[in-house]
Design a protein around this motif. Structure first.
Motif, PDB file in Angstrom:
ATOM      1  N   LEU A 167      81.245  48.222  16.147  1.00  0.00           N
ATOM      2  CA  LEU A 167      82.370  47.313  15.633  1.00  0.00           C
ATOM      3  C   LEU A 167      83.639  47.333  15.942  1.00  0.00           C
ATOM      4  O   LEU A 167      83.969  45.840  16.188  1.00  0.00           O
ATOM      5  CB  LEU A 167      82.883  48.478  14.257  1.00  0.00           C
ATOM      6  N   THR A 168      84.448  47.542  16.515  1.00  0.00           N
ATOM      7  CA  THR A 168      86.144  47.624  17.284  1.00  0.00           C
ATOM      8  C   THR A 168      85.322  48.060  18.832  1.00  0.00           C
ATOM      9  O   THR A 168      87.306  47.122  18.969  1.00  0.00           O
ATOM     10  CB  THR A 168      86.868  48.044  15.800  1.00  0.00           C
ATOM     11  N   ARG A 170      84.928  46.406  20.983  1.00  0.00           N
ATOM     12  CA  ARG A 170      85.201  45.666  21.710  1.00  0.00           C
ATOM     13  C   ARG A 170      87.022  43.982  21.391  1.00  0.00           C
ATOM     14  O   ARG A 170      87.516  43.733  22.354  1.00  0.00           O
ATOM     15  CB  ARG A 170      84.227  43.733  21.429  1.00  0.00           C
ATOM     16  N   SER A 171      87.304  44.367  20.213  1.00  0.00           N
ATOM     17  CA  SER A 171      88.724  43.990  20.266  1.00  0.00           C
ATOM     18  C   SER A 171      89.843  44.639  21.162  1.00  0.00           C
ATOM     19  O   SER A 171      90.542  44.164  21.544  1.00  0.00           O
ATOM     20  CB  SER A 171      89.101  44.467  18.673  1.00  0.00           C
ATOM     21  N   ILE A 172      89.579  46.034  21.333  1.00  0.00           N
ATOM     22  CA  ILE A 172      90.076  47.419  21.551  1.00  0.00           C
ATOM     23  C   ILE A 172      90.091  46.903  23.191  1.00  0.00           C
ATOM     24  O   ILE A 172      91.348  47.068  24.294  1.00  0.00           O
ATOM     25  CB  ILE A 172      89.529  48.242  21.534  1.00  0.00           C
ATOM     26  N   GLU A 175      92.248  43.805  23.959  1.00  0.00           N
ATOM     27  CA  GLU A 175      93.823  44.247  23.368  1.00  0.00           C
ATOM     28  C   GLU A 175      94.221  44.927  24.852  1.00  0.00           C
ATOM     29  O   GLU A 175      95.800  44.158  25.774  1.00  0.00           O
ATOM     30  CB  GLU A 175      94.173  45.336  22.878  1.00  0.00           C
ATOM     31  N   LEU A 197      92.284  54.325  14.270  1.00  0.00           N
ATOM     32  CA  LEU A 197      91.419  53.073  14.050  1.00  0.00           C
ATOM     33  C   LEU A 197      90.587  52.968  13.632  1.00  0.00           C
ATOM     34  O   LEU A 197      89.472  54.490  13.684  1.00  0.00           O
ATOM     35  CB  LEU A 197      91.653  52.384  15.841  1.00  0.00           C
ATOM     36  N   HIS A 199      86.513  53.436  14.000  1.00  0.00           N
ATOM     37  CA  HIS A 199      85.915  53.349  15.346  1.00  0.00           C
ATOM     38  C   HIS A 199      84.549  54.313  14.330  1.00  0.00           C
ATOM     39  O   HIS A 199      84.703  55.031  14.142  1.00  0.00           O
ATOM     40  CB  HIS A 199      85.748  53.433  16.539  1.00  0.00           C
ATOM     41  N   SER A 200      83.249  53.832  15.782  1.00  0.00           N
ATOM     42  CA  SER A 200      81.938  54.714  15.399  1.00  0.00           C
ATOM     43  C   SER A 200      81.889  55.453  16.287  1.00  0.00           C
ATOM     44  O   SER A 200      82.810  55.116  17.082  1.00  0.00           O
ATOM     45  CB  SER A 200      81.258  53.868  15.055  1.00  0.00           C
ATOM     46  N   ASP A 203      81.901  52.729  18.707  1.00  0.00           N
ATOM     47  CA  ASP A 203      82.499  51.919  19.354  1.00  0.00           C
ATOM     48  C   ASP A 203      82.968  52.752  20.651  1.00  0.00           C
ATOM     49  O   ASP A 203      83.469  52.254  21.506  1.00  0.00           O
ATOM     50  CB  ASP A 203      84.022  52.121  18.786  1.00  0.00           C
TER      51      ASP A 203
END
Length: 284
Positions: A167-168, A170-172, A175, A197, A199-200, A203
């Motif tokens: 879920l998150t 790729r954005s991390i 960054e 944050l 996350h699963s 992730d």
């Protein structure tokens, strides 16, 4: 005035009425174990007759501690040239402390002594023969800064199609890539607090796979445990803090030279100097 009854007060779990939704207050357990400074077991005075060189080395170490400032290089004190009895005396006086540094390749071993900021650095050859044995005063040994990200990537090229349950992550990664590119030693750290944050588990697995393992891991034991792992992305560390029950309580990724949790502070150096004075007084 009329007498009245004082109700019995009950404290602890089960003493208060349950919430309407059935939720219960869960408190973290208190820590059960904490590493603290333990004075070394030193040889008796009549056993020190053949250890004059070892005593002089400890006195040299005290001088270094008393004049050392964090981030300044300090000359290493060589133990290989000492006799077996002198090396044994130094080993007994300094002991082993809370921080170990493990390298994924090579034969280098670094262990903080019982004195914070005083490190034992050893190397072995292919046959297991000790080729280097030094004492180094530092916030962190120089080998760590030199080898942690040699070699390392300057960018992570993430998979174009990650698993659907990522879920998150790729954005991390985006960054981290943006922060690594301009970062220089001396810049303030950039911290991605994974604990805060959303996350699963997927992730975390994906981040671990994409960042990859680095050259070393720093293990610190004290009030709980701390595991600091260099990744394959330059200046990128994965920092995990555990409580005394080995439960993960803080999970973060840091862009920094060396995470602060691994460094000996100036106050640690000064405290170690005072403790070494006590050790030398006991030996004389």
């Amino acid at each position: 005035m009329h007498p009245f009854d004082i109700p019995n007060l009950t404290l602890g779990p089960g003493s208060q009425p349950a919430e309407d939704d059935g939720a219960e207050l869960a408190c973290l357990p208190l820590p059960k174990v904490m590493q603290t400074y333990q004075p070394p077991r030193l040889p008796e005075a009549d056993e020190l007759g053949d250890c004059a060189v070892g005593l002089r080395l400890l006195e040299q170490l005290l001088t270094q501690l008393q004049h050392y400032s964090v981030l300044e290089p300090a000359p290493a004190l060589d133990l290989l040239s000492l006799s077996e009895s002198d090396r044994l005396l130094v080993s007994q006086a300094l002991g082993e402390g809370e921080v170990s540094i493990l390298f994924t390749t090579g034969s280098l071993r670094i262990q903080e002594t019982r004195l914070a900021g005083v490190w034992r650095v050893q190397s072995h050859d292919a046959s297991g023969q000790l080729t280097r044995d030094v004492i180094e005063v530092a916030d962190i040994p120089g080998d760590v800064r030199e080898m942690a990200f040699h070699p390392a990537k300057t960018q992570i090229m993430a998979d174009a199609q990650p698993p659907a349950d990522v879920l998150t992550a790729r954005s991390i990664l985006a960054e981290l890539n943006a922060q690594v590119a301009p970062w220089q030693p001396g810049d303030p750290p950039h911290v991605v607090n994974l604990t805060l944050l959303p996350h699963s588990a997927s992730d975390l697995t994906y981040l671990e796979q994409q960042l990859g393992p680095g050259a070393l891991t720093i293990l610190s034991r004290g009030y709980g445990n701390c595991r600091i792992t260099a990744t394959a992305l330059k200046h990128c560390w994965w920092v995990q803090h555990f409580n005394s029950d080995d439960r993960l309580i803080l999970n973060s990724i840091e862009i920094v030279d060396i995470p602060a949790a691994a460094l000996a502070a100036q106050e640690d150096i000064e405290d170690s100097a005072a403790r070494l004075v006590e050790i030398l007084q006991a030996l004389r």
